[in-house]
Design an enzyme around this catalytic site. Sequence first.
Site, PDB file in Angstrom:
ATOM      1  N   ASP A 329       0.810  -1.213   0.000  1.00 39.91           N
ATOM      2  CA  ASP A 329       0.000   0.000   0.000  1.00 39.91           C
ATOM      3  C   ASP A 329       0.847   1.269   0.000  1.00 39.91           C
ATOM      4  O   ASP A 329       0.323   2.371  -0.189  1.00 39.91           O
ATOM      5  CB  ASP A 329      -0.938   0.012   1.212  1.00 39.91           C
ATOM      6  CG  ASP A 329      -0.217  -0.269   2.523  1.00 39.91           C
ATOM      7  OD1 ASP A 329       0.994  -0.003   2.603  1.00 39.91           O
ATOM      8  OD2 ASP A 329      -0.860  -0.776   3.458  1.00 39.91           O
ATOM      9  N   ALA A 384       7.519 -12.871   0.019  1.00 39.24           N
ATOM     10  CA  ALA A 384       8.621 -12.406   0.871  1.00 39.24           C
ATOM     11  C   ALA A 384       9.567 -13.543   1.250  1.00 39.24           C
ATOM     12  O   ALA A 384      10.791 -13.373   1.219  1.00 39.24           O
ATOM     13  CB  ALA A 384       8.057 -11.739   2.124  1.00 39.24           C
ATOM     14  N   ASP A 402       6.091  -5.562   7.278  1.00 41.17           N
ATOM     15  CA  ASP A 402       4.730  -4.998   7.277  1.00 41.17           C
ATOM     16  C   ASP A 402       3.794  -6.031   6.656  1.00 41.17           C
ATOM     17  O   ASP A 402       3.366  -5.903   5.514  1.00 41.17           O
ATOM     18  CB  ASP A 402       4.723  -3.689   6.479  1.00 41.17           C
ATOM     19  CG  ASP A 402       3.378  -2.986   6.540  1.00 41.17           C
ATOM     20  OD1 ASP A 402       2.583  -3.307   7.440  1.00 41.17           O
ATOM     21  OD2 ASP A 402       3.118  -2.125   5.671  1.00 41.17           O
TER      22      ASP A 402
END
Length: 538
Positions: A329, A384, A402
């Site tokens: 985001d 990730a 995050d």
Amino acid sequence: MIEPHAPAPPGAPPSRTGPARLPVRPGTGRFLVLVCVFVCAACGLVYELELLAFASYLIGDSVTQASVVLSVMVFAMGIGSLGAKRLRWHAAAGFGAVETALALVGGCSAMALYAVFAWTAGWGGIWAEGPRCLLVAFSLAIGLLIGAEVPLLMELIQRIRRQDAGGAVADLFAADYVGALVGGLAFPFLLLPFLGQLTGALLTGSVNVVAGGALVLGLFRRDLTRRARWTLLLAGLTVLGVLASAAALAGDFERAARHAVYGKDVRVAVRTGVQEVVLSGGTGGRPLGLFLDGRLRAGGRDEHRYGEALVAPALAGPHARVLILGGGDGLAAREVLRHGGVRRVDVVERDPGLVGLARRDPGLSAANGHAFADPRVHVATADALGWLRGARGPAYDVVIADLPDPGITESTKLYSQEFYGLTRRVLAADGRLAVHAGPVTTCPRAFWTVAATLRTAGFAASPYRVPGHDSGFAAGAARAPRDWGFLLAAPGRTPPPLRLGRDRPDTLTPAGLRADARAARRTRIDGLPASTLVHPRY
């Protein structure tokens, strides 16, 4: 299993036990029955996957939810098979009735579940578990009807031409399993992306009732009385009419339900191929809301508190090169770029659709300060954990994790000992790792499990949290946690000191929650392999 020469019960009509009077040759008739088995199996698996998807999107993505749906459905299939033994002597009529009911229940299940969740989930009281109870009820009903199919189809295929039970079972199950494969692939790759969950379920129900009705009324119509034929025909047409009407209204229904769940300011609702992304507000002074698979990921008037709490303590030391795992985001990148001395920011996000919205959407791009337009920010589209496996050398001063809450099944691998071990490999000797570890108040066990896993991976961590944020949305729509929990970690045995941000030092409170340690010893995070799960010991 159907015995080749099972005696008929007293009073059973002779025509129901003898060879079927078919309008086609027996070989063609068997082929048509197997085609119907194939179609019905595909539809049945779509219903099952649809229920699992709703358990993920609306109620919570966990191994527990999936286990409940699957176990209830498999149990119900066994009960349905036993119950279908009473219909064997009227197999054609029974199969037609079962398919009509299955098409109605399975086709409308998605819309019914969405309606109950959207408009009644916030009632509380005795109805607090209403959506979960309805999910179990649909799993039970669909499982009963799917289980009843096999004995009736076995009887029909044996009435065309008798063969040994083993051969009949092999033919029937081969068509059934191949159909299940097609249905399982069609749901994520065809129905969801192109039709959506509601319309996809309604179309599946229509295919189901047409296939069942065509087999019974076309191939076995001579086994039915005139009254039974008309009854099945009218029932099938009625179900088709209901499903077609629901499909015509699906767009308006989905918009109304989405407004009930996310509020009336919904601007964007897209399925990216990785997740469902919903954006509300963000323009005209309205608070921004970013929802990923039904969960509030970021937004509200206090959205900045999350980003600052996650980033500021980690960047109190060296921070020339920063790695953000997740953060599609752009909000974490915005906080990083506010600090002087940042030369490069690498963002690893698995969802390119979310990154695209963060670049182009006026509300989200304004909220992240157009971070992805900064030449220092580089985005890699990758999982990730997979990206870390391919990374080499201590290249980063700060790593920001995050990521979604650890209690979500898909994200548990991102809180494992392997994940943190790989993170330590790319972190400089004096580097820092900041981890979002989910809400502390409501999920203390998961929070302390993450802390213990970090310690086992060679990190020393300082826990902290931001309590009581204001989401700016209705409670039922946002489903926001009462606090955010974080861990600031560094390689070695000495926990890094918490240096709070200068702008809002009162928003960060050390989370001295040792009282939760006893409960944390019994912690597990759903979906995390036992070999990677580390229990805290205080």
